[in-house]
Design an enzyme around this catalytic site. Structure first.
Site, mmCIF file in Angstrom:
data_model
loop_
_atom_site.group_PDB
_atom_site.id
_atom_site.type_symbol
_atom_site.label_atom_id
_atom_site.label_comp_id
_atom_site.label_asym_id
_atom_site.label_seq_id
_atom_site.Cartn_x
_atom_site.Cartn_y
_atom_site.Cartn_z
ATOM 1 N N GLU A 114 0.839 -1.204 0.000
ATOM 2 C CA GLU A 114 0.000 0.000 0.000
ATOM 3 C C GLU A 114 0.872 1.251 0.000
ATOM 4 O O GLU A 114 0.548 2.256 -0.650
ATOM 5 C CB GLU A 114 -0.929 -0.020 1.209
ATOM 6 N N GLU A 134 -3.279 -9.831 4.261
ATOM 7 C CA GLU A 134 -4.033 -9.512 5.486
ATOM 8 C C GLU A 134 -5.132 -10.514 5.821
ATOM 9 O O GLU A 134 -5.358 -10.815 7.000
ATOM 10 C CB GLU A 134 -4.645 -8.100 5.375
#
Length: 259
Positions: A114, A134
Site C-alpha cells: 500500500e 491480510e
C-alpha cells in the site's frame, strides 16, 4: 530523543524518504506514521524539490504495519488511530505536489505494498515479492489496498492478492503493471535516482500540473486537483491583482476580465 525512523535527505532537486527500521523489516507503528506525515511536510515546503524517492533501509522495503503495534488496540482505536490515520498519511504521500518514485529494495507486503502504491513510479529489485496477505490474519487491507490499488492496477489483480493470498515476483508484478521497471538485486535505489534525474530535467510546473491532471482522470483526489489547478490559474490573472489592490485600498474593484 530516539533516532528518526523516517529519514528525509535532499540533494539538488531530489528528496529521498527512507523508512529506517531494518530490525523490524521497516514495519510501521504509530510514531512512524507521524514521522512519515512530517516527511511529507518537509518535501512539500522545500521549493527546490522537483521529485522524491521512497525506499527502505536494510533488506526490506516495508513489511507493512507492525502487528505488535495494533494487535492490542480496541476496535475503536484500531479503526481510528491506526486505520484512518494511516490512510490519511498514505493519501498525503500519494498526493505530494512532486512525482514520487518507489525504490523497492526488498519485499513489499500488506501495508508495504500500500505504501509502494502511493508512488507514481515503482522500480523493484528482481528478488522481491509483493502481496496483500491480510486476510490470512483475519483482517483486511486498511491503508487503501482495496481502494487506491484497485483504481491504479485493476480489481482482478487485487482480488487475487486479497482473496487468494497470491504473492507475486517482481517479474510477475511488472507484467500486471504493479511495478514499472525491474532492476537487479541492489540496484533499485540507483535506478530510482537515475529516473528521478530524468524527471527533474523536465519542466517542474508542467510536471506538477500534469500529475494533478492524471490524478483527476483516475478519479483520485478530484476536489484537490480541480481547486489547485483553478487557483494556480486565477493567481496569475490581472483580475486577482485588481481584487487584492481594491481590498487593500478599501475601494470597489474594477474587473476587466484580463488573464
Amino acid at each position: 530523543m530516539a533516532d528518526p525512523r523516517i529519514e528525509v535527505t535532499f540533494a539538488g532537486h531530489i528528496a529521498t524518504i527512507t523508512v529506517s527500521r531494518p530490525e523490524k523489516l521497516n514495519a510501521f507503528d504509530l510514531d512512524m506514521l507521524k514521522e512519515l506525515n512530517a516527511a511529507c511536510d518537509a518535501v512539500e515546503t522545500n521549493a527546490q524539490v522537483r521529485v522524491a524517492i521512497l525506499t527502505g533501509a536494510g533488506k526490506a522495503f516495508s513489511a507493512g504495519g507492525d502487528i505488535k503495534a495494533w494487535a492490542a488496540m480496541t476496535p475503536n482505536e484500531f479503526g481510528h488511530a491506526w486505520v484512518r490515520f494511516g490512510h490519511r498519511v498514505f493519501e498525503r504521500l500519494a498526493t505530494l505536489r512532486v512525482p514520487l518514485i518507489a525504490a523497492l529494495n526488498g519485499h513489499a507486503l500488506g501495508g508495504g505494498l500500500e505504501l509502494a502504491a502511493a508512488a507514481d513510479i515503482r522500480i523493484a529489485e528482481t528478488q522481491i515479492r509483493l502481496g496483500l496477505p491480510e486476510t490470512g490474519l483475519g483482517m483486511v487491507p486498511g491503508w487503501s489496498g482495496t481502494q487506491r490499488l484497485v483504481r491504479r492496477f485493476g480489481a482482478q489483480i487485487v482480488r487475487r492478492m486479497v482473496l487468494g493470498g497470491e504473492v507475486f515476483s517482481a517479474a510477475e508484478a511488472r507484467s500486471f503493471g504493479l511495478v514499472d521497471h525491474v532492476a537487479e538485486t541492489g540496484d533499485a535505489l540507483a535506478a530510482a535516482q537515475a529516473y528521478a534525474e530524468r524527471v527533474a530535467r523536465r519542466g517542474p510546473a508542467a510536471v506538477e500540473v500534469a500529475k494533478l491532471m492524471i490524478a483527476s482522470a483516475n478519479a483520485e483526489d478530484n476536489g484537490t486537483a480541480v481547486e489547485a489547478l483553478g487557483s494556480i490559474l486565477v493567481a496569475k490573472t490581472a483580475d486577482l491583482k485588481e481584487g487584492v489592490s481594491a481590498f487593500a485600498e478599501k475601494r470597489e474593484p474594477v474587473f476587466k476580465g484580463e488573464w
